[in-house]
Design a protein around this motif. Structure first.
Motif, mmCIF file in Angstrom:
data_model
loop_
_atom_site.group_PDB
_atom_site.id
_atom_site.type_symbol
_atom_site.label_atom_id
_atom_site.label_comp_id
_atom_site.label_asym_id
_atom_site.label_seq_id
_atom_site.Cartn_x
_atom_site.Cartn_y
_atom_site.Cartn_z
ATOM 1 N N PHE A 1 0.869 -1.251 -0.005
ATOM 2 C CA PHE A 1 -0.007 0.183 -0.071
ATOM 3 C C PHE A 1 0.791 1.306 0.118
ATOM 4 N N VAL A 2 1.765 1.473 0.813
ATOM 5 C CA VAL A 2 2.706 2.578 0.952
ATOM 6 C C VAL A 2 3.716 2.599 -0.466
ATOM 7 N N TRP A 3 3.966 1.282 -1.091
ATOM 8 C CA TRP A 3 4.642 1.588 -2.136
ATOM 9 C C TRP A 3 3.802 2.133 -3.160
ATOM 10 N N ALA A 4 2.452 1.546 -3.464
ATOM 11 C CA ALA A 4 1.501 2.346 -4.452
ATOM 12 C C ALA A 4 1.276 3.616 -4.130
ATOM 13 N N VAL A 5 1.275 4.280 -2.977
ATOM 14 C CA VAL A 5 1.022 5.540 -2.772
ATOM 15 C C VAL A 5 2.110 6.442 -3.048
ATOM 16 N N LEU A 6 3.493 5.783 -2.876
ATOM 17 C CA LEU A 6 4.649 6.665 -3.213
ATOM 18 C C LEU A 6 4.708 6.741 -4.805
ATOM 19 N N GLN A 7 4.110 5.903 -5.393
ATOM 20 C CA GLN A 7 4.317 5.503 -6.913
ATOM 21 C C GLN A 7 3.113 6.416 -7.417
ATOM 22 N N LEU B 1 -7.745 1.923 9.237
ATOM 23 C CA LEU B 1 -7.668 3.269 9.665
ATOM 24 C C LEU B 1 -6.214 3.982 9.784
ATOM 25 N N ALA B 2 -5.320 3.235 10.263
ATOM 26 C CA ALA B 2 -3.759 3.573 10.225
ATOM 27 C C ALA B 2 -3.282 3.896 9.049
ATOM 28 N N ARG B 3 -3.650 2.865 8.231
ATOM 29 C CA ARG B 3 -3.159 2.925 6.882
ATOM 30 C C ARG B 3 -3.665 4.096 5.948
ATOM 31 N N ALA B 4 -4.711 4.410 6.298
ATOM 32 C CA ALA B 4 -5.268 5.469 5.779
ATOM 33 C C ALA B 4 -4.699 6.907 6.081
ATOM 34 N N ILE B 5 -4.489 7.044 7.348
ATOM 35 C CA ILE B 5 -3.806 8.203 7.691
ATOM 36 C C ILE B 5 -2.430 8.384 7.210
ATOM 37 N N VAL B 6 -1.760 7.096 7.313
ATOM 38 C CA VAL B 6 -0.281 7.227 6.493
ATOM 39 C C VAL B 6 -0.434 7.655 5.143
ATOM 40 N N GLY B 7 -1.480 7.142 4.473
ATOM 41 C CA GLY B 7 -1.535 7.293 2.761
ATOM 42 C C GLY B 7 -1.502 8.810 2.708
ATOM 43 N N CYS B 8 -2.645 9.263 3.621
ATOM 44 C CA CYS B 8 -3.210 10.873 3.292
ATOM 45 C C CYS B 8 -2.033 11.614 3.954
ATOM 46 N N LYS B 9 -1.059 11.111 4.868
ATOM 47 C CA LYS B 9 0.222 12.215 5.239
ATOM 48 C C LYS B 9 1.037 12.142 3.966
ATOM 49 N N LEU B 10 1.290 10.882 3.585
ATOM 50 C CA LEU B 10 2.256 10.814 2.163
ATOM 51 C C LEU B 10 1.845 11.662 1.202
ATOM 52 N N TYR B 11 0.563 11.566 0.921
ATOM 53 C CA TYR B 11 -0.068 12.586 -0.309
ATOM 54 C C TYR B 11 0.163 13.803 -0.098
ATOM 55 N N ARG B 12 -0.144 14.482 1.375
ATOM 56 C CA ARG B 12 -0.018 15.783 1.505
ATOM 57 C C ARG B 12 1.537 16.147 1.581
ATOM 58 N N SER B 13 2.147 15.237 2.006
ATOM 59 C CA SER B 13 3.631 15.703 2.096
ATOM 60 C C SER B 13 4.454 15.827 0.886
ATOM 61 N N MET B 14 3.863 14.785 -0.096
ATOM 62 C CA MET B 14 4.220 15.016 -1.446
ATOM 63 C C MET B 14 3.879 16.339 -2.324
ATOM 64 N N ALA B 15 2.701 16.469 -1.828
ATOM 65 C CA ALA B 15 1.859 17.794 -2.600
ATOM 66 C C ALA B 15 3.110 19.022 -2.129
ATOM 67 N N PHE B 16 3.341 19.143 -0.756
ATOM 68 C CA PHE B 16 4.166 20.163 -0.203
ATOM 69 C C PHE B 16 5.482 19.913 -0.958
ATOM 70 N N PHE C 1 -2.213 15.312 -5.861
ATOM 71 C CA PHE C 1 -1.703 14.693 -4.757
ATOM 72 C C PHE C 1 -2.616 15.267 -3.402
ATOM 73 N N LYS C 2 -3.216 16.436 -3.360
ATOM 74 C CA LYS C 2 -4.220 16.840 -2.657
ATOM 75 C C LYS C 2 -5.562 16.078 -2.965
ATOM 76 N N ALA C 3 -6.007 15.785 -3.822
ATOM 77 C CA ALA C 3 -7.383 15.298 -4.417
ATOM 78 C C ALA C 3 -7.174 13.710 -3.822
ATOM 79 N N TYR C 4 -5.660 13.225 -4.139
ATOM 80 C CA TYR C 4 -5.665 11.707 -3.802
ATOM 81 C C TYR C 4 -5.728 11.624 -2.162
ATOM 82 N N SER C 5 -5.222 12.599 -1.509
ATOM 83 C CA SER C 5 -5.106 12.553 0.040
ATOM 84 C C SER C 5 -6.705 12.573 0.650
ATOM 85 N N MET C 6 -7.408 13.179 -0.085
ATOM 86 C CA MET C 6 -8.868 13.395 0.179
ATOM 87 C C MET C 6 -9.585 12.097 0.232
#
Length: 264
Positions: free
Chosen positions: A206-212, A229-244, A259-264
């Motif tokens: 899952f983390v690999w797919a988000v980063l890719q 739930l924890a993984r959803a938070i991790v994915g959201c945080k990764l996307y927002r960090s990548m947007a930044f 990225f922001k849309a993906y995080s939502m």
């Protein structure tokens, strides 16, 4: 062979339908007989039917009927055409003989090519992530670790001491195998060998797919495994960090918005 009167009627139909006579009608009659001898290799395609599959699917099904390729080669062909429905119907069937490792390779190819439907089909047909995802395969999927995007709230499994020790041991064994010629060296899965599974396989993928930036694949993988739930938070945080990071690097605003849309 047809009875004489039926054959005569059939030849008349050929003349009417194809607009030919005499020798050419007899030739077409012979060709049609040959077609009926090999009817199992023929795919009937009706482009106007609502129930008919798309043209590319019909072509692929027809090709698979006539090929002598192995099941793994057929699956690779369906994967290249992105037709999981054909694979499910004609290839991933009960009683099919698979070479050792071929389904694992198909899963790896499906992830690399971002074929969500194939990942789902392989899982539905019994492929387990605990059997598939080894350290080596995850390393192959990643080009470089980018987990600094999470910040201090997340501790990656791969930064922990026990994993680093096992990984170093695995690398040392791999070097030993490559330099040994007089005898074979066995790798023990329990000692950090090449077959050692990843501890949290669906989460790792899952983390690999988000980063890719593979959003549909990430959403699919997120539905499997534990701690959703924890993984959803991790994915959201990764996307927002990548947007930044994108904004900081003065890259295209469209990428940051995606990225922001993906995080939502």
């Amino acid at each position: 062979q047809l009875d004489a009167d039926i054959k005569e009627d059939f030849l008349g139909r050929i003349v009417d339908v194809f607009g030919v006579e005499g020798t050419e009608a007899a030739h077409l009659y012979t060709l049609l007989q040959q077609c009926m001898d090999h009817r199992h290799s023929i795919t009937i395609f009706d482009s106007e039917s609502d129930e008919q599959m798309a043209t590319d699917g019909a072509i692929l099904s027809s090709v698979l009927k006539g090929t002598k390729a192995s099941p793994s080669e057929q699956l690779s062909m369906a994967l290249a055409w992105d037709r999981a429905d054909v694979a499910q119907k004609d290839i991933l069937v009960y009683g099919q003989h698979w070479q050792v490792g071929s389904l694992e390779q198909a899963m790896l190819d499906s992830l690399v090519m971002d074929r969500v439907s194939f990942v789902k089909s392989l899982i539905d047909n019994g492929m387990t992530m605990s059997r598939f995802l080894t350290v080596d395969r995850l390393e192959e999927l990643y080009n470089s670790p980018q987990e600094y995007l999470i910040g201090g709230a997340y501790r990656s499994t791969y930064t922990r001491k026990n994993f680093r020790v096992a990984y170093s041991r695995m690398q040392g064994k791999d070097q030993t195998v490559s330099t040994t010629t007089s005898h074979q060296v066995g790798l023990s899965p329990g000692l950090g060998g090449a077959l050692q599974p990843c501890p949290f396989n669906f989460s790792d993928l899952f983390v690999w797919a988000v980063l890719q930036q593979r959003q549909q694949m990430a959403l699919f993988l997120w539905q499997h495994g534990e701690e959703a739930l924890a993984r959803a938070i991790v994915g959201c945080k990764l996307y927002r960090s990548m947007a930044f990071e994108v904004r900081q690097s003065n890259m295209d605003d469209i990428i940051a918005e995606r990225f922001k849309a993906y995080s939502m």
